[in-house]
Write a protein that holds these residues in place. Structure first.
Motif, short mmCIF file in Angstrom:
data_model
loop_
_atom_site.label_atom_id
_atom_site.label_comp_id
_atom_site.label_asym_id
_atom_site.label_seq_id
_atom_site.Cartn_x
_atom_site.Cartn_y
_atom_site.Cartn_z
N ALA A 129 30.53 24.70 -10.27
CA ALA A 129 30.06 24.85 -11.64
C ALA A 129 28.68 24.27 -11.85
N CYS A 130 28.21 23.41 -10.92
CA CYS A 130 26.90 22.81 -11.08
C CYS A 130 25.82 23.88 -11.02
N SER A 131 24.77 23.69 -11.79
CA SER A 131 23.67 24.66 -11.77
C SER A 131 22.84 24.45 -10.53
N SER A 132 21.82 25.29 -10.34
CA SER A 132 20.98 25.21 -9.16
C SER A 132 19.89 24.18 -9.30
N THR A 133 19.80 23.49 -10.44
CA THR A 133 18.79 22.46 -10.61
C THR A 133 19.14 21.25 -9.77
N ALA A 134 18.14 20.39 -9.53
CA ALA A 134 18.36 19.24 -8.66
C ALA A 134 19.47 18.35 -9.17
N SER A 135 19.60 18.21 -10.48
CA SER A 135 20.60 17.31 -11.03
C SER A 135 21.90 18.00 -11.40
N GLY A 136 21.97 19.32 -11.26
CA GLY A 136 23.20 20.03 -11.55
C GLY A 136 23.53 20.07 -13.01
N GLU A 137 22.55 20.29 -13.86
CA GLU A 137 22.78 20.24 -15.29
C GLU A 137 22.16 21.45 -15.96
N SER A 138 22.57 21.73 -17.18
CA SER A 138 21.94 22.77 -17.97
C SER A 138 21.58 22.18 -19.33
N THR A 139 20.52 22.69 -19.94
CA THR A 139 20.05 22.13 -21.20
C THR A 139 20.81 22.74 -22.37
N GLN A 147 28.64 11.34 -0.45
CA GLN A 147 27.42 11.93 -0.99
C GLN A 147 27.65 12.71 -2.29
N ASP A 148 28.89 13.10 -2.53
CA ASP A 148 29.19 13.80 -3.78
C ASP A 148 29.00 12.89 -4.99
N TYR A 149 29.28 11.59 -4.84
CA TYR A 149 29.26 10.70 -6.00
C TYR A 149 27.85 10.40 -6.50
N PRO A 150 26.86 10.13 -5.62
CA PRO A 150 25.51 10.00 -6.15
C PRO A 150 24.99 11.29 -6.76
N LYS A 151 25.40 12.44 -6.23
CA LYS A 151 24.95 13.71 -6.79
C LYS A 151 25.42 13.85 -8.23
N TYR A 152 26.69 13.58 -8.47
CA TYR A 152 27.21 13.67 -9.83
C TYR A 152 26.60 12.60 -10.73
N THR A 153 26.48 11.38 -10.22
CA THR A 153 25.92 10.29 -11.02
C THR A 153 24.51 10.63 -11.47
N ALA A 154 23.71 11.21 -10.57
CA ALA A 154 22.34 11.58 -10.92
C ALA A 154 22.33 12.64 -12.01
N ALA A 155 23.26 13.59 -11.92
CA ALA A 155 23.34 14.63 -12.96
C ALA A 155 23.70 14.02 -14.30
N PHE A 156 24.65 13.10 -14.29
CA PHE A 156 25.08 12.48 -15.55
C PHE A 156 23.95 11.64 -16.17
N PRO A 177 30.23 9.98 -25.02
CA PRO A 177 30.41 11.05 -24.03
C PRO A 177 30.77 10.45 -22.67
N THR A 178 31.81 10.98 -22.05
CA THR A 178 32.34 10.41 -20.82
C THR A 178 32.31 11.46 -19.71
N ALA A 179 31.65 11.13 -18.62
CA ALA A 179 31.48 12.06 -17.50
C ALA A 179 32.01 11.43 -16.22
N PHE A 180 33.03 12.05 -15.66
CA PHE A 180 33.64 11.57 -14.42
C PHE A 180 33.34 12.53 -13.27
N ALA A 181 32.96 11.98 -12.13
CA ALA A 181 32.83 12.77 -10.92
C ALA A 181 34.23 13.09 -10.39
#
Length: 321
Positions: free
Chosen positions: A25-35, A154-163, A141-145
């Motif tokens: 579901a993550c977007s193709s941006t570096a942080s995996g987010e959408s505006t 390596q999945d956890y820093p990726k999600y943390t950076a997105a959050f 707002p609560t965001a869990f990896a």
């Protein structure tokens, strides 16, 4: 017996499907987010899409892995979990000690979190946190990896950076780690092709120690280096552990190198000193040759932990000519 807090994170699994779906579901941006708007973003989490501040300023972290990644990316949370200073990697202790503690031994203090007025709460979707997710979401707002047996550290820093909106810092850390992997693969190619590894730690079962699989955190890093495994670790189901009697040191006989868990002060962790005291262990080929190495980064949760683990592996590789 109460489980080691860092160990508990690897043995509680919610299934691989949640991670696979969320990663997709993550977007193709570096942080995996959408505006979503000028002041907010929508991020993919274990609990679905969540709208978070575009640039959060007061983050509470309820899990050690998100805490470590935030500190790696030069973000100081206003509140963090307390699972015991002895289990906090030494690289994080000075910063961690100064931050308000909002959870003790897996019990989250909702009132303390609310008092800190966070604009974002982050964590990992382990069962004890999943149970309080709805209540946390009423505070901020609560965001869990996502958490699963198939996840890598390596999945956890990726999600943390997105959050936390720290994509640039995340990319720099990822590159540093990937470059280090490439360096070790090149420098120690001959050793990695021939040395057979077993991955072990002291267990919490009376009289038993644990053998980890190739899919364990350490096993996964060794695999990324192109390492090979001895029969005990190779024969353990991926993502699982074998709990075996301390008397079964014979299972480790064909290992050329053994890597195990130590506390932050370098002392053997989780009762493994009982294994070390046995003549059968002391006479193992890997032990007599000086090829057993302990690492405090046995259960990495961040890129700095991963780099520390690579340092421990390199220490062992250097003992082979």
């Amino acid at each position: 017996m109460t489980q080691h807090p860092r160990l508990r994170r690897t043995v509680l699994a919610l299934g691989a499907a949640a991670l696979a779906v969320a990663l997709a579901a993550c977007s193709s941006t570096a942080s995996g987010e959408s505006t979503a708007s000028a002041g907010t973003r929508t991020v993919s989490t274990a609990e679905g899409e969540v709208t978070v501040p575009a640039h959060p300023q007061r983050i509470v972290s309820v899990h050690a892995w998100t805490t470590e990644s935030l500190l790696d990316m030069d973000v100081t949370p206003v509140g963090v979990e307390n699972s015991g200073e002895q289990y906090v990697p030494t690289r994080y202790v000075p910063a961690w000690k100064k931050i308000d503690k909002i959870a003790e031994g897996g019990t989250v203090d909702l009132e303390k979190i609310a008092a800190l007025k966070p604009d974002l709460i982050v964590g990992v979707d382990v069962p004890y946190l999943k149970d309080v997710y709805a209540k946390l979401s009423t505070i901020a707002p609560t965001a869990f990896a996502p958490f699963s047996e198939s996840a890598t550290f390596q999945d956890y820093p990726k999600y943390t950076a997105a959050f936390a909106d720290t994509g640039a810092s995340y990319e720099a850390l990822k590159k540093k780690y990937d470059d280090r992997i490439a360096e070790l693969r090149s420098t120690y190619a001959s050793q990695l092709a021939t040395v057979k590894w077993d991955v072990i730690q002291g267990g919490f079962d009376a009289g038993n120690f644990w053998i980890y699989s190739t899919g364990s955190p350490v096993g996964g890093v060794l695999e990324s280096l192109g390492a090979t495994f001895a029969s005990a670790t190779a024969g353990t189901k991926s993502g699982d552990t074998q709990s075996v009697s301390y008397e079964r040191t014979d299972l480790l006989t064909d290992a050329d190198a053994i890597i195990y868990y130590v506390n932050n002060d370098g002392t053997p962790a989780n009762n493994i000193d009982k294994l070390f005291a046995l003549p059968g262990y002391q006479s193992l080929p890997a032990v007599t040759a000086g090829h057993a190495v302990g690492t405090p980064d046995f259960l990495p949760g961040s890129y700095s932990d991963g780099l520390g683990l690579l340092d421990s592996i390199e220490k062992a590789l250097k003992t082979f000519s």
